[in-house]
Write a protein that holds these residues in place. Sequence first.
Motif, PDB file in Angstrom:
ATOM      1  N   TRP A  46     -68.663  42.788 101.196  1.00 11.56           N
ATOM      2  CA  TRP A  46     -67.639  42.183 100.349  1.00 11.56           C
ATOM      3  C   TRP A  46     -67.687  40.679 100.551  1.00 11.56           C
ATOM      4  O   TRP A  46     -67.906  40.201 101.670  1.00 11.56           O
ATOM      5  CB  TRP A  46     -66.259  42.744 100.684  1.00 11.56           C
ATOM      6  N   TRP A  47     -67.506  39.931  99.446  1.00 16.82           N
ATOM      7  CA  TRP A  47     -67.729  38.499  99.483  1.00 16.82           C
ATOM      8  C   TRP A  47     -66.531  37.682  99.962  1.00 16.82           C
ATOM      9  O   TRP A  47     -66.662  36.806 100.809  1.00 16.82           O
ATOM     10  CB  TRP A  47     -68.185  38.029  98.104  1.00 16.82           C
ATOM     11  N   ASN A  48     -65.365  37.922  99.395  1.00 21.72           N
ATOM     12  CA  ASN A  48     -64.210  37.078  99.720  1.00 21.72           C
ATOM     13  C   ASN A  48     -62.967  37.925  99.978  1.00 21.72           C
ATOM     14  O   ASN A  48     -62.370  38.452  99.049  1.00 21.72           O
ATOM     15  CB  ASN A  48     -63.943  36.106  98.568  1.00 21.72           C
ATOM     16  N   ALA A  87     -69.989  43.769  95.616  1.00 26.72           N
ATOM     17  CA  ALA A  87     -69.514  42.853  96.652  1.00 26.72           C
ATOM     18  C   ALA A  87     -68.600  41.773  96.086  1.00 26.72           C
ATOM     19  O   ALA A  87     -67.887  41.099  96.825  1.00 26.72           O
ATOM     20  CB  ALA A  87     -70.692  42.214  97.375  1.00 26.72           C
ATOM     21  N   GLY A  88     -68.659  41.558  94.766  1.00 31.09           N
ATOM     22  CA  GLY A  88     -67.824  40.532  94.152  1.00 31.09           C
ATOM     23  C   GLY A  88     -68.437  39.152  94.209  1.00 31.09           C
ATOM     24  O   GLY A  88     -67.719  38.145  94.152  1.00 31.09           O
ATOM     25  N   ALA A  89     -69.754  39.088  94.320  1.00 25.54           N
ATOM     26  CA  ALA A  89     -70.437  37.790  94.392  1.00 25.54           C
ATOM     27  C   ALA A  89     -71.614  37.770  93.432  1.00 25.54           C
ATOM     28  O   ALA A  89     -72.229  38.805  93.140  1.00 25.54           O
ATOM     29  CB  ALA A  89     -70.917  37.513  95.810  1.00 25.54           C
ATOM     30  N   ASP A  98     -74.930  32.563  91.858  1.00 31.62           N
ATOM     31  CA  ASP A  98     -74.319  31.237  91.882  1.00 31.62           C
ATOM     32  C   ASP A  98     -73.346  31.089  93.047  1.00 31.62           C
ATOM     33  O   ASP A  98     -73.276  30.024  93.676  1.00 31.62           O
ATOM     34  CB  ASP A  98     -73.593  30.958  90.562  1.00 31.62           C
ATOM     35  N   ASP A  99     -72.594  32.156  93.329  1.00 33.67           N
ATOM     36  CA  ASP A  99     -71.665  32.104  94.466  1.00 33.67           C
ATOM     37  C   ASP A  99     -72.417  31.857  95.766  1.00 33.67           C
ATOM     38  O   ASP A  99     -71.982  31.068  96.614  1.00 33.67           O
ATOM     39  CB  ASP A  99     -70.875  33.413  94.566  1.00 33.67           C
ATOM     40  N   ILE A 100     -73.540  32.544  95.921  1.00 32.20           N
ATOM     41  CA  ILE A 100     -74.332  32.379  97.149  1.00 32.20           C
ATOM     42  C   ILE A 100     -74.932  30.972  97.198  1.00 32.20           C
ATOM     43  O   ILE A 100     -74.880  30.295  98.237  1.00 32.20           O
ATOM     44  CB  ILE A 100     -75.464  33.430  97.203  1.00 32.20           C
TER      45      ILE A 100
END
Length: 351
Positions: free
Chosen positions: A229-231, A283-285, A288-290
């Motif tokens: 999970w990302w955030n 994961a919700g990412a 671009d988020d990475i």
Amino acid sequence: MKKTKLFGALLLVAIVFVSGCIGGSGSSTTPSQTQSTSTPSATLSTTPSSTQTPTETATKSCECPKAKPYYPLTITDFAGRNVTIEKEPKRIVSLAPSITETLYFLGALDRVIGVTKFDDYPPGVQEGRKIIGGFSDPNIEVIASLEPDLIIGTSMHLQYLDQLEKIAPVIILDPKNMDEVYEAVELLGKVLNQSERAEGVVEFMKAEVADVQFRVSNKTRPKVLFISWWNPLYVPGNGTFQDSLIELAGGENVFHDATSWAQVSLEEAVARNPEIIILSAHAGATIDDICNSPLADTDAVKNGRIYFVSDDNAISRPGPRLVEALEELSYFIHPEAYGYNFQPVTCPVEG
């Protein structure tokens, strides 16, 4: 990776077992039965004074002890509980998708009368079956109304054990790694009187694992960051399926020292400088988020080694489909072992 691979192989296993039964006598024979039925003449009276006919004597000599019935059966589940199954289960309530999937591979899906709202495999599994609630919050009244003769749950359901045991025998399964998944499959096979089928499933799984391990043997183990999970950032640690699969696939989980699923900071993840980043499909990412995070400074991002798993359920449910997830992880971690050359994922260049 073809999802039909596992199904076809397991179907072949089933056909082999069925063929064996057809080719045999149609029923199992215990050693004591074989001995007594193969030498009845050895007990015939040979004295002249005997007035019994050979037929009468043979009949008496064949008064073999009856085979012990399979049920009742007492097993020890993953919670260390001794559970007695009085008769063959015909009406089963499954409290977890992973359990339903395992029952499917054991050929026992026709016995399942209740599943959770999260059950989605095999496709259409909810059709004709009662939804008994969620995974963590089953509806006890609905379960009772189904009058099951067996309830199968996980450690998540121990809090409901007193209520569930008033309805039917309850078995708890809680495998944490591949070896324990084998044990869970074998235990269910024993409970359902399907041990041969369970053995076939386990042998297939072991063969798939052995194939992956052979391919990645003697290769360097790149450092892998798996993002569940990302955030906030959650990663699998020791005692999770993902950790176990990363190791089997020839990688090194950078958070192997963490316990279970752990929340960590991005700064801590960057400090461990993963060479490969693998994200859960939900994961919700995004890429671009990475790329716009501190992880952009890691070798994984610099070299474009960012991957998304295709099926979160296969990699998170402790059942036979874990071998599919293992194979996919090995593609990501060691594509050269399969003759693959993934196109690097590059981050957008500003300006």
